[in-house]
Design a protein around this motif. Structure first.
Motif, short mmCIF file in Angstrom:
data_model
loop_
_atom_site.label_atom_id
_atom_site.label_comp_id
_atom_site.label_asym_id
_atom_site.label_seq_id
_atom_site.Cartn_x
_atom_site.Cartn_y
_atom_site.Cartn_z
N SER A 292 0.83 -1.20 0.00
CA SER A 292 0.00 0.00 0.00
C SER A 292 0.87 1.25 0.00
O SER A 292 0.58 2.23 -0.70
CB SER A 292 -0.91 -0.01 1.22
OG SER A 292 -1.68 1.16 1.29
N LEU B 7 -5.34 -0.64 -3.47
CA LEU B 7 -6.62 -1.20 -3.04
C LEU B 7 -7.55 -1.40 -4.23
O LEU B 7 -8.19 -2.45 -4.38
CB LEU B 7 -7.26 -0.28 -2.00
CG LEU B 7 -8.49 -0.83 -1.24
CD1 LEU B 7 -8.20 -2.21 -0.65
CD2 LEU B 7 -8.91 0.14 -0.15
N THR C 103 -5.67 -3.66 4.57
CA THR C 103 -5.64 -2.33 3.94
C THR C 103 -6.96 -1.60 4.16
O THR C 103 -6.98 -0.39 4.42
CB THR C 103 -5.35 -2.44 2.43
OG1 THR C 103 -4.16 -3.22 2.24
CG2 THR C 103 -5.14 -1.07 1.82
N SER C 104 -8.06 -2.33 4.08
CA SER C 104 -9.37 -1.73 4.33
C SER C 104 -9.46 -1.23 5.77
O SER C 104 -9.93 -0.12 6.04
CB SER C 104 -10.48 -2.75 4.07
OG SER C 104 -10.51 -3.13 2.72
#
Length: 528
Positions: free
Chosen positions: A83, A92, A132-133
């Protein structure tokens, strides 16, 4: 030589607009995470249909699940680095699109090799969709509202695995197995569009100028070997198999080399240094134990309902669903009050409720019906709702914003590996407990026992009354009695598994004493 660190180029919003689309972002990334989680379990109900259509054996078709999970757990710990390297929005969005494309190709696959290949690629894309979310949500909400964002994410994380088998059963019964993959396409495209439109790059990530290829290889070997061992250990009788032993040694050696490598270079692909935060170190350990207890109990409950009560996947999902709804409501309450709650208290209460629910389930007998599981599963759902968000928030409380992605990656990895370990342990113990219990019960079923003789005589006369030959009736009665002993042995084995799941989680509670604070990031103010 010092390494040059460059800020990521990306669209950073002005302060006044920073939280404008927080709920849209939460819906987008939670939808992506739910799709990833559903695909972990949804294929299980379609495996018999895949075997028939693709001409595969059970051992071969199991790679459809194993390949996805191995790829998933390899990507999760490096998703923070990826990321930062590519930019959060690009990484993402690309991961969601890769997941969607691979889902379509899984549905269109006409051979086992093709299906397994695309499942691996799907797992690679899905690896970003959890950590990542979650890291994105920490920045998308104001500090005082962080709990609300995590509650929305937590609901998806808890409900996703629950509805997977139910949804899969409905699709397979009414359509065909490729549609369990095709359903991801429109929802995934929607999540990708929303993500690309509203998610922005982190203000705090710094982009490394080098790629640690050796670290990535060591990670893939270490985690891949461990996951493969956990997936296949029971089938090969664990360390009685040379293959499983080699996988274990490979995993341990690779992990030791990975740890040494990542702690001695300037730009590690996994930043183990964040574990210097004792709050995070304790939190990820509790997460691993939570994964073991939770996924272990989730694994055995459908087996109990389907093998002993004859329920379908659809019916099983409906039995489990109220507990997931209770968990969702609890998370919503906890999220809105996150700043006023102390994780040390809520996690303790949640663990005690989880243990109480496991104890209630352990009291179930062969005659207990699905209705009697309602309140135990409600209790379990409330308990998990009290644990998930406070534990996550408190674990990340001491991290700088630039360390959040690595922290959430480790948290999700340990929970996932704990879950895999829990499933492997519970599957092994279930088999062994059943075998031992049946042997103990059989000792009491003898020709000298009046109760046993009476039961055998009753079964024999019942079969004769239905027109069975007397000699055959006696043989069939013995077979029925043996099956009944096996069923009772299984009930006793399930009982032990439930209690063990509850005890394991209680054993992790002393780690809460390591926490400096039970407050989450929002209550402590922004950490830069």
């Amino acid at each position: 030589m010092a390494t040059t660190i460059q800020p990521i180029a990306g669209s950073i919003l002005p302060v006044e607009d920073k939280y404008k689309h927080k709920y849209v972002i939460a819906i987008a990334v939670t939808l992506a995470a739910v799709l990833e989680l559903i695909d972990t379990s949804i294929v299980n109900v379609a495996i018999p249909h895949m075997m028939g259509n693709l001409g595969a054996t059970l051992d071969e078709i199991s790679w459809v699940s194993t390949g996805y999970i191995i790829a998933n757990v390899i990507v999760i710990p490096i998703s923070g680095w990826l990321s930062a390297y590519f930019g959060r929005k690009r990484y993402l969005t690309a991961s969601i699109l890769l997941f969607v494309a691979a889902s379509f190709m899984c549905g269109a696959a006409t051979s086992l090799g093709g299906l397994v290949l695309w499942r691996v690629i799907q797992g690679i894309g899905g690896g970003a969709l959890l950590s990542t979310s979650q890291a994105t949500l920490f920045e998308s909400f104001p500090p005082e509202e962080v709990g609300i964002g995590q509650a929305m994410f937590g609901v998806g994380v808890m409900v996703g695995p629950t509805i997977g088998p139910t949804l899969g059963g409905y699709i397979v019964d009414n359509f065909n197995w490729p549609w369990i993959f095709y359903i991801n396409v429109p929802l995934g495209i929607l999540a990708a569009i929303m993500t690309y439109t509203y998610v922005h790059d982190s203000e705090h990530h710094e982009r490394a100028t080098k790629v640690d290829f050796l670290g990535i290889i060591l990670l893939a070997v270490a985690v891949g070997s461990l996951q493969w061992m956990l997936e296949r250990g029971e089938r090969y009788d664990w360390f009685e198999s040379r293959f499983v032993t080699v996988l274990c040694l490979t995993s341990v050696t690779s992990f030791a080399l990975l740890l040494w490598r990542e702690l001695t270079i300037d730009e590690p692909v996994i930043n183990f240094r964040v574990l210097k935060s004792r709050q995070l170190a304790a939190g990820v350990t509790i997460a691993a134990v939570l994964g073991l207890a939770l996924f272990g109990s989730i694994f055995v409950l459908p087996i109990f309902l389907q093998s002993l009560h004859g329920l379908t996947a659809n019916q099983t999902g409906l039995v489990i669903l109220p507990g997931a709804v209770a968990s969702a409501f609890t998370m919503a309450f906890v999220g809105r009050n996150a700043n006023r709650l102390d994780a040390r208290a809520t996690v303790t209460i949640g663990a005690l409720l989880f243990f109480a629910s496991m104890y209630m389930l352990s009291r179930m007998t062969f005659d207990s019906g699905p209705d009697e599981m309602f309140w135990p599963l409600i209790l379990r759902g409330v308990g998990l709702g009290l644990i998930f968000i406070p534990l996550t928030n408190a674990s990340m409380a001491e991290l700088r914003m630039s360390e959040l992605a690595q922290g959430t990656g480790m948290f999700n990895l340990t929970r996932q590996l704990g879950g895999s370990l829990g499933i492997a342990i519970m599957a092994t113990l279930l088999t062994r407990f059943t075998r031992v219990n049946k042997a103990l019960l059989t000792e009491h079923v003898t020709t000298m026992d009046p109760t046993s003789l009476g039961r055998l005589d009753q079964l024999t006369h019942g079969l004769i009354a239905r027109g069975t030959n007397p000699i055959m009736a006696k043989q069939q009665a013995l077979m029925i009695l043996d099956r009944q002993l096996g069923a009772q042995a299984s009930v006793l084995a399930f009982s032990k598994i439930y209690v063990l799941s509850g005890i394991v989680l209680l054993c992790a509670l002393p780690l809460l004493l390591v926490f400096r604070t039970g407050k989450g990031r929002g209550a402590m103010g922004p950490v830069h």
